[in-house]
Design a protein around this motif. Structure first.
Motif, short mmCIF file in Angstrom:
data_model
loop_
_atom_site.label_atom_id
_atom_site.label_comp_id
_atom_site.label_asym_id
_atom_site.label_seq_id
_atom_site.Cartn_x
_atom_site.Cartn_y
_atom_site.Cartn_z
N SER A 90 0.91 -1.15 0.03
CA SER A 90 -0.01 -0.16 0.07
C SER A 90 0.88 1.48 0.03
O SER A 90 0.61 2.25 -0.67
CB SER A 90 -0.94 0.03 1.14
N ARG A 94 0.94 3.81 -3.20
CA ARG A 94 0.42 5.12 -2.83
C ARG A 94 1.58 6.23 -3.41
O ARG A 94 1.53 7.21 -4.14
CB ARG A 94 0.14 5.50 -1.26
N GLU A 110 -8.96 2.70 -10.37
CA GLU A 110 -9.34 1.39 -9.84
C GLU A 110 -8.12 0.58 -9.45
O GLU A 110 -7.12 0.41 -10.08
CB GLU A 110 -10.02 0.74 -11.02
N SER A 111 -8.30 -0.18 -8.23
CA SER A 111 -7.46 -1.02 -7.66
C SER A 111 -7.96 -2.50 -7.15
O SER A 111 -9.19 -2.49 -6.91
CB SER A 111 -6.66 -0.32 -6.52
N GLU A 113 -8.14 -5.41 -4.24
CA GLU A 113 -8.04 -4.98 -2.70
C GLU A 113 -6.61 -4.90 -2.16
O GLU A 113 -6.39 -4.17 -0.83
CB GLU A 113 -8.94 -6.05 -1.99
N ALA A 116 -4.30 -0.99 -1.66
CA ALA A 116 -4.98 0.41 -1.86
C ALA A 116 -5.21 1.01 -0.70
O ALA A 116 -5.88 2.05 -0.59
CB ALA A 116 -6.06 0.03 -2.81
N LEU A 117 -4.71 0.42 0.34
CA LEU A 117 -5.09 0.85 1.66
C LEU A 117 -4.88 2.37 1.95
O LEU A 117 -5.81 3.19 2.20
CB LEU A 117 -4.41 0.12 2.75
N ALA A 120 -6.47 5.08 -0.47
CA ALA A 120 -8.09 5.38 -0.28
C ALA A 120 -8.11 6.48 0.60
O ALA A 120 -9.10 7.11 0.59
CB ALA A 120 -8.63 4.13 0.50
N HIS A 121 -7.04 7.02 1.47
CA HIS A 121 -7.31 8.46 2.15
C HIS A 121 -6.59 9.33 1.44
O HIS A 121 -6.65 10.57 2.21
CB HIS A 121 -6.47 7.77 3.46
N LEU A 127 -11.74 6.43 -5.67
CA LEU A 127 -10.99 5.08 -5.78
C LEU A 127 -12.09 4.19 -5.74
O LEU A 127 -12.92 3.73 -4.96
CB LEU A 127 -10.12 5.01 -4.39
N ILE A 129 -12.53 -0.12 -5.63
CA ILE A 129 -11.88 -1.35 -4.97
C ILE A 129 -12.40 -2.60 -5.97
O ILE A 129 -13.67 -2.69 -5.84
CB ILE A 129 -11.76 -1.61 -3.71
#
Length: 138
Positions: A90, A94, A110-111, A113, A116-117, A120-121, A127, A129
């Motif tokens: 992640s 990022r 698009e990612s 699971e 992508a942690l 997402a922020h 985003l 998933i």
């Protein structure tokens, strides 16, 4: 529209499974409809490639593998190191996404699971998933 994908498999390397096949099909269709596509993918060789008259930007990165080495110390226990893998992948995705897309932000990302942690922020783009793994990953 500019669509970005984060993926564990490059659709343009020799080896690839379902994710790579999905991306080859999606990328072709999206570009035919007039969209631009950026793919940030784990691959053996790092580099940035522009394909299909600039409509496709392919960014190959190497994901870190500390979790793999740690699993060897734990007698091959892959499940125990999955949280570490999620964190290290992640962070890598990022950082690559922010660096690659900062001056050319996508309309949507698009990612899968995994990885992508932390994206997402970020405020980079909405985003989506795509769940593409086993139940324990979700």
């Amino acid at each position: 529209m500019h669509i970005a994908f984060l993926t564990l498999e490059s659709p343009y390397e020799e080896h690839g499974g379902g994710i790579a096949a999905y991306l080859r099909a999606m990328t072709k269709a999206l570009i035919e409809c007039g969209n631009r596509v950026t793919i940030i993918a784990h691959a053996r060789e790092r580099g940035i490639h522009r394909l299909q008259n600039g409509a496709l930007r392919l960014v190959h990165i190497r994901l870190p593998s500390l979790h793999w080495y740690l699993s060897r110390l734990l007698w091959g226990n892959r499940t125990a190191v999955l949280p570490l893998r999620q964190f290290e992948w992640s962070f890598a995705f990022r950082d690559a996404a922010l660096k690659t897309l900062e001056n050319d932000p996508p309309d949507v990302i698009e990612s899968g699971e995994t990885g992508a942690l932390f994206l997402a922020h970020s405020q980079l783009a909405p985003l989506v998933i795509r769940l593409h793994g086993s139940d324990y990953v979700f």
